[in-house]
Design a protein around this motif. Sequence first.
Motif, short mmCIF file in Angstrom:
data_model
loop_
_atom_site.label_atom_id
_atom_site.label_comp_id
_atom_site.label_asym_id
_atom_site.label_seq_id
_atom_site.Cartn_x
_atom_site.Cartn_y
_atom_site.Cartn_z
N ILE A 1 -6.23 -18.36 -2.63
CA ILE A 1 -5.64 -19.68 -2.39
C ILE A 1 -4.42 -19.57 -1.49
N PHE A 2 -3.55 -18.59 -1.79
CA PHE A 2 -2.34 -18.43 -0.98
C PHE A 2 -2.68 -17.98 0.44
N ALA A 3 -3.76 -17.23 0.61
CA ALA A 3 -4.17 -16.82 1.95
C ALA A 3 -4.63 -18.04 2.75
N VAL A 4 -5.37 -18.93 2.11
CA VAL A 4 -5.82 -20.15 2.79
C VAL A 4 -4.62 -21.04 3.13
N ILE A 5 -3.68 -21.15 2.22
CA ILE A 5 -2.49 -21.95 2.48
C ILE A 5 -1.66 -21.33 3.61
N GLY A 6 -1.57 -20.01 3.62
CA GLY A 6 -0.81 -19.33 4.66
C GLY A 6 -1.41 -19.50 6.03
N ILE A 7 -2.72 -19.56 6.11
CA ILE A 7 -3.40 -19.74 7.41
C ILE A 7 -3.23 -21.18 7.88
N ALA A 8 -3.32 -22.12 6.94
CA ALA A 8 -3.19 -23.53 7.31
C ALA A 8 -1.77 -23.82 7.62
#
Length: 87
Positions: free
Chosen positions: A80-87
Motif C-alpha cells: 500500500i505504501f509503495a502504491v501511495i509513494g508512486i502516486a
Amino acid sequence: MQQYIPQIIATIIVILAAPVSKIVTRKLIWKSGKLSLQVDTRIRHIIKVISILIHLTCLITIIVTCAVNPKNIFVALSSIFAVIGIA
C-alpha cells in the motif's frame, strides 16, 4: 470470482464513503468552530486530524474486509505504501 463479490462491494462502499464522510465532518467542524468563535488555524488542525483518522479507519476496514492474514500484514502495508509513494 463469485466468492469475492462481497469483499469487492464492501471495498467500493468504503472507498466511496470516505470522501463523503470527510466533506460532512469538515462542514460540521467549520460550523461548530465558527459558532464557538475558535481560531481558523485550530479548526484546520482539527479537520486534518479527523481526516487522518478517517483515512486510517478506511485502511483498516479494507484490510479486514479483504481478509489479509495477520502474518502478511506487513507485506500488505508495504504494498500500500509503495502504491501511495508512486502516486
